[in-house]
Enzyme design. Structure first.
Site, PDB file in Angstrom:
ATOM      1  N   HIS A  20      -9.846  31.795  20.836  1.00 24.65           N
ATOM      2  CA  HIS A  20      -8.730  32.480  21.477  1.00 24.65           C
ATOM      3  C   HIS A  20      -7.787  33.058  20.426  1.00 24.65           C
ATOM      4  CE1 HIS A  20      -5.018  32.233  24.270  1.00 24.65           C
ATOM      5  NE2 HIS A  20      -5.610  33.409  24.369  1.00 24.65           N
ATOM      6  N   ASP A  28     -14.954  53.418  13.246  1.00 25.48           N
ATOM      7  CA  ASP A  28     -15.802  54.555  12.917  1.00 25.48           C
ATOM      8  C   ASP A  28     -16.361  54.369  11.506  1.00 25.48           C
ATOM      9  OD1 ASP A  28     -13.773  55.449  11.081  1.00 25.48           O
ATOM     10  OD2 ASP A  28     -12.821  56.603  12.681  1.00 25.48           O
ATOM     11  N   ASN A 122     -11.343  53.850  16.489  1.00 29.05           N
ATOM     12  CA  ASN A 122     -11.185  52.468  16.041  1.00 29.05           C
ATOM     13  C   ASN A 122     -10.423  51.680  17.096  1.00 29.05           C
ATOM     14  OD1 ASN A 122     -12.063  53.126  13.214  1.00 29.05           O
ATOM     15  ND2 ASN A 122     -10.185  54.328  13.275  1.00 29.05           N
TER      16      ASN A 122
END
Length: 131
Positions: A20, A28, A122
């Site tokens: 978590h 990219d 991204n």
């Protein structure tokens, strides 16, 4: 043999090991990988695999509670922005500058490099819990 969507061994190991709050960067081809962050390089040639295909595959395996995207994405790469919005659904998304996104990437468990050759493709995903 594995039956689920995500077949890449290294990426499967990373996703399975995330806790978590852990961060996973999908980037990219040009996004730099910070020193000390594990790089999982999926790039085969320009455009393969595509950024959104990789995001979709990872989202099928990883519980995500939040995401971070560069502010520049909406203006410079609207197709990726629209795709992320669709794929992330109701996941809260924070926008930061591209430089801030690169700084946050230094805290990631891993960075997945795709073959995407379009700007600002991204995202940083923050792992959630399934319970």
């Amino acid at each position: 043999m594995k039956k689920t969507t995500l077949l890449n061994q290294a990426l499967s190991e990373v996703v399975a090991g995330m806790g978590h709050g852990d961060l996973l960067v999908i980037g990219d081809y040009g996004l730099p990988c910070p020193k000390g962050v594990r790089r999982i390089d999926l790039a085969l040639r320009p455009g393969i695999p595509a950024f959104l295909d990789v995001v979709e595959t990872i989202l099928a395996e990883l519980q995500v509670e939040a995401a971070v995207v560069a502010r520049e994405t909406a203006e410079r790469n609207p197709a990726v922005q629209e795709g992320l919005t669709r794929l992330l659904g109701g996941v809260p998304v924070t926008t930061v500058s591209h430089e801030e996104l690169k700084e946050i990437s230094a805290r990631a468990v891993a960075l997945v490099r795709t073959g995407e050759c379009t700007p600002y493709a991204n995202v940083i995903l923050r792992a959630g819990v399934t319970f």
